[in-house]
Design an enzyme around this catalytic site. Structure first.
Site, PDB file in Angstrom:
ATOM      1  N   TYR A  14      -6.657  -3.131  12.954  1.00  0.00           N
ATOM      2  CA  TYR A  14      -7.550  -2.046  12.529  1.00  0.00           C
ATOM      3  C   TYR A  14      -8.980  -2.282  13.002  1.00  0.00           C
ATOM      4  O   TYR A  14      -9.922  -2.151  12.232  1.00  0.00           O
ATOM      5  CB  TYR A  14      -7.487  -1.898  11.003  1.00  0.00           C
ATOM      6  CG  TYR A  14      -6.155  -1.329  10.553  1.00  0.00           C
ATOM      7  CD1 TYR A  14      -5.955   0.052  10.504  1.00  0.00           C
ATOM      8  CD2 TYR A  14      -5.085  -2.160  10.223  1.00  0.00           C
ATOM      9  CE1 TYR A  14      -4.732   0.587  10.117  1.00  0.00           C
ATOM     10  CE2 TYR A  14      -3.863  -1.640   9.837  1.00  0.00           C
ATOM     11  CZ  TYR A  14      -3.692  -0.267   9.786  1.00  0.00           C
ATOM     12  OH  TYR A  14      -2.484   0.266   9.414  1.00  0.00           O
ATOM     13  N   LYS A  44      -4.221   7.993   6.451  1.00  0.00           N
ATOM     14  CA  LYS A  44      -4.171   7.654   7.878  1.00  0.00           C
ATOM     15  C   LYS A  44      -3.176   8.507   8.649  1.00  0.00           C
ATOM     16  O   LYS A  44      -2.925   8.265   9.825  1.00  0.00           O
ATOM     17  CB  LYS A  44      -3.855   6.163   8.063  1.00  0.00           C
ATOM     18  CG  LYS A  44      -4.988   5.263   7.571  1.00  0.00           C
ATOM     19  CD  LYS A  44      -4.909   3.856   8.087  1.00  0.00           C
ATOM     20  CE  LYS A  44      -5.973   2.985   7.444  1.00  0.00           C
ATOM     21  NZ  LYS A  44      -5.781   2.750   5.991  1.00  0.00           N
ATOM     22  N   ASP A  50       0.818  -1.215   0.000  1.00  0.00           N
ATOM     23  CA  ASP A  50       0.000   0.000   0.000  1.00  0.00           C
ATOM     24  C   ASP A  50       0.854   1.269   0.000  1.00  0.00           C
ATOM     25  O   ASP A  50       0.667   2.150   0.830  1.00  0.00           O
ATOM     26  CB  ASP A  50      -0.905  -0.057   1.252  1.00  0.00           C
ATOM     27  CG  ASP A  50      -1.909   1.072   1.307  1.00  0.00           C
ATOM     28  OD1 ASP A  50      -2.411   1.478   0.250  1.00  0.00           O
ATOM     29  OD2 ASP A  50      -2.177   1.543   2.426  1.00  0.00           O
ATOM     30  N   GLU A  78       0.831  -0.980  13.971  1.00  0.00           N
ATOM     31  CA  GLU A  78      -0.121  -0.252  13.120  1.00  0.00           C
ATOM     32  C   GLU A  78      -1.480  -0.273  13.779  1.00  0.00           C
ATOM     33  O   GLU A  78      -1.935  -1.327  14.260  1.00  0.00           O
ATOM     34  CB  GLU A  78      -0.255  -0.885  11.725  1.00  0.00           C
ATOM     35  CG  GLU A  78       0.949  -0.671  10.835  1.00  0.00           C
ATOM     36  CD  GLU A  78       0.721  -1.122   9.390  1.00  0.00           C
ATOM     37  OE1 GLU A  78      -0.440  -1.108   8.916  1.00  0.00           O
ATOM     38  OE2 GLU A  78       1.721  -1.483   8.748  1.00  0.00           O
ATOM     39  N   ASN A  93      -0.320  -5.424  13.710  1.00  0.00           N
ATOM     40  CA  ASN A  93      -0.993  -4.373  12.942  1.00  0.00           C
ATOM     41  C   ASN A  93      -2.486  -4.672  13.048  1.00  0.00           C
ATOM     42  O   ASN A  93      -2.936  -5.711  12.561  1.00  0.00           O
ATOM     43  CB  ASN A  93      -0.576  -4.418  11.465  1.00  0.00           C
ATOM     44  CG  ASN A  93       0.909  -4.131  11.263  1.00  0.00           C
ATOM     45  OD1 ASN A  93       1.612  -3.755  12.200  1.00  0.00           O
ATOM     46  ND2 ASN A  93       1.379  -4.294  10.037  1.00  0.00           N
ATOM     47  N   TYR A 126     -10.986  -1.313   9.295  1.00  0.00           N
ATOM     48  CA  TYR A 126     -11.335  -2.387   8.356  1.00  0.00           C
ATOM     49  C   TYR A 126     -12.320  -3.363   8.993  1.00  0.00           C
ATOM     50  O   TYR A 126     -13.041  -4.071   8.303  1.00  0.00           O
ATOM     51  CB  TYR A 126     -10.080  -3.146   7.897  1.00  0.00           C
ATOM     52  CG  TYR A 126      -9.142  -2.288   7.072  1.00  0.00           C
ATOM     53  CD1 TYR A 126      -9.541  -1.781   5.841  1.00  0.00           C
ATOM     54  CD2 TYR A 126      -7.871  -1.964   7.536  1.00  0.00           C
ATOM     55  CE1 TYR A 126      -8.697  -0.983   5.091  1.00  0.00           C
ATOM     56  CE2 TYR A 126      -7.024  -1.174   6.791  1.00  0.00           C
ATOM     57  CZ  TYR A 126      -7.438  -0.684   5.565  1.00  0.00           C
ATOM     58  OH  TYR A 126      -6.602   0.117   4.830  1.00  0.00           O
ATOM     59  N   TRP A 148      -0.428   4.173  12.802  1.00  0.00           N
ATOM     60  CA  TRP A 148      -0.331   4.182  11.346  1.00  0.00           C
ATOM     61  C   TRP A 148      -1.139   5.348  10.834  1.00  0.00           C
ATOM     62  O   TRP A 148      -2.335   5.368  11.039  1.00  0.00           O
ATOM     63  CB  TRP A 148      -0.865   2.875  10.739  1.00  0.00           C
ATOM     64  CG  TRP A 148      -0.502   2.764   9.297  1.00  0.00           C
ATOM     65  CD1 TRP A 148      -1.328   2.922   8.213  1.00  0.00           C
ATOM     66  CD2 TRP A 148       0.798   2.481   8.775  1.00  0.00           C
ATOM     67  NE1 TRP A 148      -0.620   2.755   7.057  1.00  0.00           N
ATOM     68  CE2 TRP A 148       0.684   2.486   7.372  1.00  0.00           C
ATOM     69  CE3 TRP A 148       2.055   2.255   9.361  1.00  0.00           C
ATOM     70  CZ2 TRP A 148       1.787   2.263   6.539  1.00  0.00           C
ATOM     71  CZ3 TRP A 148       3.130   2.028   8.523  1.00  0.00           C
ATOM     72  CH2 TRP A 148       2.981   2.022   7.124  1.00  0.00           C
ATOM     73  N   ASN A 174       6.643  -7.575   7.005  1.00  0.00           N
ATOM     74  CA  ASN A 174       5.398  -6.887   7.301  1.00  0.00           C
ATOM     75  C   ASN A 174       4.237  -7.646   6.681  1.00  0.00           C
ATOM     76  O   ASN A 174       4.158  -7.803   5.463  1.00  0.00           O
ATOM     77  CB  ASN A 174       5.393  -5.460   6.752  1.00  0.00           C
ATOM     78  CG  ASN A 174       4.094  -4.732   7.109  1.00  0.00           C
ATOM     79  OD1 ASN A 174       3.863  -4.403   8.270  1.00  0.00           O
ATOM     80  ND2 ASN A 174       3.230  -4.513   6.129  1.00  0.00           N
ATOM     81  N   GLU A 175       3.368  -8.141   7.526  1.00  0.00           N
ATOM     82  CA  GLU A 175       2.093  -8.751   7.140  1.00  0.00           C
ATOM     83  C   GLU A 175       2.179  -9.832   6.066  1.00  0.00           C
ATOM     84  O   GLU A 175       1.404  -9.818   5.109  1.00  0.00           O
ATOM     85  CB  GLU A 175       1.110  -7.654   6.700  1.00  0.00           C
ATOM     86  CG  GLU A 175       0.814  -6.651   7.787  1.00  0.00           C
ATOM     87  CD  GLU A 175      -0.410  -5.789   7.497  1.00  0.00           C
ATOM     88  OE1 GLU A 175      -0.844  -5.758   6.330  1.00  0.00           O
ATOM     89  OE2 GLU A 175      -0.927  -5.174   8.431  1.00  0.00           O
TER      90      GLU A 175
HETATM   91  C1  BDP Z   1      -1.487  -2.489   6.528  1.00  0.00           C
HETATM   92  C2  BDP Z   1      -0.147  -2.307   5.822  1.00  0.00           C
HETATM   93  C3  BDP Z   1       0.159  -0.860   5.489  1.00  0.00           C
HETATM   94  C4  BDP Z   1      -1.073  -0.157   4.966  1.00  0.00           C
HETATM   95  C5  BDP Z   1      -2.118  -0.186   6.061  1.00  0.00           C
HETATM   96  C6  BDP Z   1      -3.387   0.566   5.677  1.00  0.00           C
HETATM   97  O1  BDP Z   1       0.899  -2.864   6.576  1.00  0.00           O
HETATM   98  O2  BDP Z   1       1.218  -0.808   4.571  1.00  0.00           O
HETATM   99  O3  BDP Z   1      -0.810   1.132   4.516  1.00  0.00           O
HETATM  100  O4  BDP Z   1      -2.461  -1.527   6.314  1.00  0.00           O
HETATM  101  O5  BDP Z   1      -4.314  -0.057   5.216  1.00  0.00           O
HETATM  102  O6  BDP Z   1      -2.071  -3.634   6.025  1.00  0.00           O
HETATM  103  O7  BDP Z   1      -3.449   1.782   5.830  1.00  0.00           O
END
Ligand code: BDP
Length: 598
Positions: A473, A575, A166, A511, A471, A477, A556, A416-417
């Site tokens: 959300y 973000k 992303d 994140e 990470n 999400y 993030w 990362n992820e």
């Molecule tokens: C995570 C990623 C990051 C994205 C973020 C997002 O590690 O690179 O920018 O989500 O969705 O999955 O803002």
């Protein structure tokens, strides 16, 4: 042994450094015909572009912005005539890969766009004259190189990047280029490890040279007094009443390495050195044996017009904003940054989680959304894996080689992820972690950032890390907007499941955040408005504060940044706690207040 990347170019009695930054000639090579047509000798029909900078945002047309394929840079440079000298070119990076030609001759090839390319050009140059350098670069993405992605061909034949990550696929000569002249016999590398002994400290060191003359190493305090000295390629500096490099209260000594022949200087190299230790003890992260709670951001190298191009004023502004918000840490998501970021972090007492560009290890151009939805793409079960592993190991090696002496770097993030729910992923990452641990002289804690699919019951890789980075959300999400109370319940539910595993490791959120438009305000809050970002943060903090194994929060993102276009993104990822212009959204004040006393 080859000269190592840790020696950032420095001018002194024995070394000469000349910056080659400025306007270079540039040309796209969509048909990859440059090599056969001899572009390494001369770039016909070139245009001028600045170095360092990403090329994408310099232009006004779509084709140039989204260009994907080979592209060339060239310039002329003068090499001063000097006796007994090795001459090198050092590119801060060539993104994502490049071949360097000097006076038409191929000098080196390098894979990976975020670490230096060092070329010994001694045998290729004419001293006392102008010489010519050409770089054939390439910015295509694949599943066997880092970061991961694909190349998509449009119906009209134009090729564009399809990142599995992303952030915009910025590329070019994004960091400074130096001409370096060093003595024939020279210091190739050094490393240090500090330990504390009451009020005193011991700094053990190892210096690598390509000769047999005597090496001396001295340490100077801020006032310039020599406080310790030792000789030999390996040794220990005993520092009485040592001033420690503390988080947000940095003290830097100067370390001076010299090679001498009966008192006559052959080569010297000076660097800043912070004395500090790093240790994980149960659920605590200890710097100088004191627990630290990480407060700060995941960042990007990203700015208007210059893209990922290195820019000192931007570094300065970002550190001022991080200090203002009472932060103490950042992650170099999702790739190693230009070295100057680490130098400044050493000076400002910031902690860094240094990340290798292992991002996009799930086959999806909406990785960020798929990260929590249970998607599985058999990423580590495909034939590209052996080459990917080779490149991943190489970049881990170059990152640790480059950054091993920075006090600010307290940990390395090795992914990362990625997908982590198969035994294939476990096998893959076991090799990465084992290798990384074997080469870091300071034995720093190793980690990686896990997405939500890496659930406590399913993840096959959490046992590899020294501290967990999550990470998450919940409230963006997952269960966003009016569902936020569900989000918090789900968040607690996951944390309780981790807690039940009794890992006895620190957990850090690397994140969490919401896309927020700096223009939007609304009461009651709605997603994308500033009020929502604040409420989301406050809700997340309540969760963080409920578990004492949570030892850090990196929001993030530090600032809004550019991404591939799409229905999930409004001219980039929003973000940011700060706008892309580095002005605060309301959330910045929320963080500043929380972190003042945290
Ligand atoms: C995570 C990623 C990051 C994205 C973020 C997002 O590690 O690179 O920018 O989500 O969705 O999955 O803002």
């Amino acid at each position: 042994m080859r000269d190592q990347l840790s020696l950032y170019p420095k001018n002194n009695h024995s070394r000469t450094v000349v910056s080659l930054d400025g306007m270079w000639h540039f040309r796209f090579d969509p048909e990859s015909k440059g090599e056969t047509e001899g572009w390494m000798n001369h770039l016909d029909s070139s245009i001028s572009v600045p170095v360092p900078a990403s090329f994408a945002d310099l232009f006004t047309d779509q084709y140039s912005k989204n260009y994907c394929g080979d592209f060339w840079y060239e310039t002329d440079f003068f090499v001063p005539a000097k006796e007994q000298t090795r001459t090198q070119l050092r590119f801060g990076s060539i993104t994502h890969r490049g071949t360097v030609y000097v006076n038409g001759m191929k000098v080196t090839e390098h894979e990976g766009g975020f670490l230096p390319v060092l070329c010994d050009i001694t045998g290729y140059i004419r001293a006392g004259e102008f010489n010519h350098v050409a770089v054939k670069a390439n910015n295509e993405l694949s599943e066997s190189t880092l970061p991961c992605g694909a190349v998509k061909t449009l119906k009209n034949g134009t090729r564009i990047a399809a990142p599995y990550f992303d952030f915009f696929n910025y590329s070019g000569l994004q960091r400074s280029v130096y001409l370096v002249q060093i003595p024939e016999e020279h210091i190739q590398d050094y490393s240090t490890v500090s330990s504390l002994n009451g009020k005193d400290a011991e700094v053990s060191y190892e210096v690598v040279t390509n000769g047999n003359h005597e090496v001396t190493v001295s340490l100077f305090d801020k006032e310039g007094n020599r406080v310790a000295q030792s000789s030999g390629k390996k040794g220990t500096l005993h520092v009485k009443d040592a001033h420690l490099w503390e988080v947000r209260n940095a003290y830097l000594y100067d370390i001076k390495i010299e090679i001498k022949d009966n008192g006559t200087l052959i080569d010297e190299y000076c660097d800043r050195l912070g004395i500090r230790t790093v240790r994980i003890d149960g659920t605590k992260i200890l710097i100088n044996d004191k627990p630290v709670y990480l407060k700060g951001y995941g960042k990007h190298e990203d700015f208007d017009i210059i893209g990922r191009g290195f820019n000192w004023p931007l570094v300065k502004r970002d550190f001022e904003l991080m200090k203002w918000s009472n932060a103490n840490c950042f992650r170099t998501s999702h790739y190693p940054y230009a070295e100057e970021w680490y130098q400044f972090a050493d000076e400002e007492g910031f902690l860094i989680i240094d990340e290798v560009p292992a991002v996009g290890m799930m086959r999806s151009t909406h990785n960020f959304a798929d990260a929590g939805m249970g998607k599985y793409t058999y990423f580590f079960e495909t034939p590209t894996v052996p080459t990917l592993l080779k490149n991943h190991l190489q970049q881990v090696e170059e990152m640790i080689e480059r950054d091993k002496n920075h006090a600010s770097v307290f940990s390395y993030s090795l992914f990362n992820e990625p997908e982590t729910t198969s035994t294939y992923s476990h096998d893959y990452f076991s090799k990465i972690f084992e290798f990384a641990r074997s080469i870091d002289p300071q034995h720093r804690p190793m980690t990686g950032a896990f997405e939500k699919n890496s659930a406590p019951e399913k993840c096959q890789c959490y046992m590899l890390v020294d501290f967990m980075c999550l990470n998450r959300y919940y409230g963006w999400y997952i269960s966003g907007g009016p569902d936020i109370s569900d989000a918090i319940e789900k968040f607690h539910d996951e944390m309780q499941r981790w807690q039940a595993k009794n890992l006895n490791k620190p957990f850090v959120f690397t994140e969490f955040g919401t896309d927020t438009l700096a223009t939007e305000h609304k009461l009651p809050s709605v997603m994308w408005a500033q009020e929502y970002q604040n409420e989301y943060l406050e809700n997340n903090f309540k969760v963080f504060d409920s578990y004492d194994f949570i030892q850090g929060e990196l929001v993030w993102n530090f600032a809004d940044f550019q991404t591939t276009e799409g229905i999930f993104r409004v001219n980039g990822n929003k973000k940011g706690v700060f706008t892309r212009e580095r002005q605060p959204k309301d959330a910045a004040f929320v963080l500043k207040k929380r972190w003042e006393n945290k």
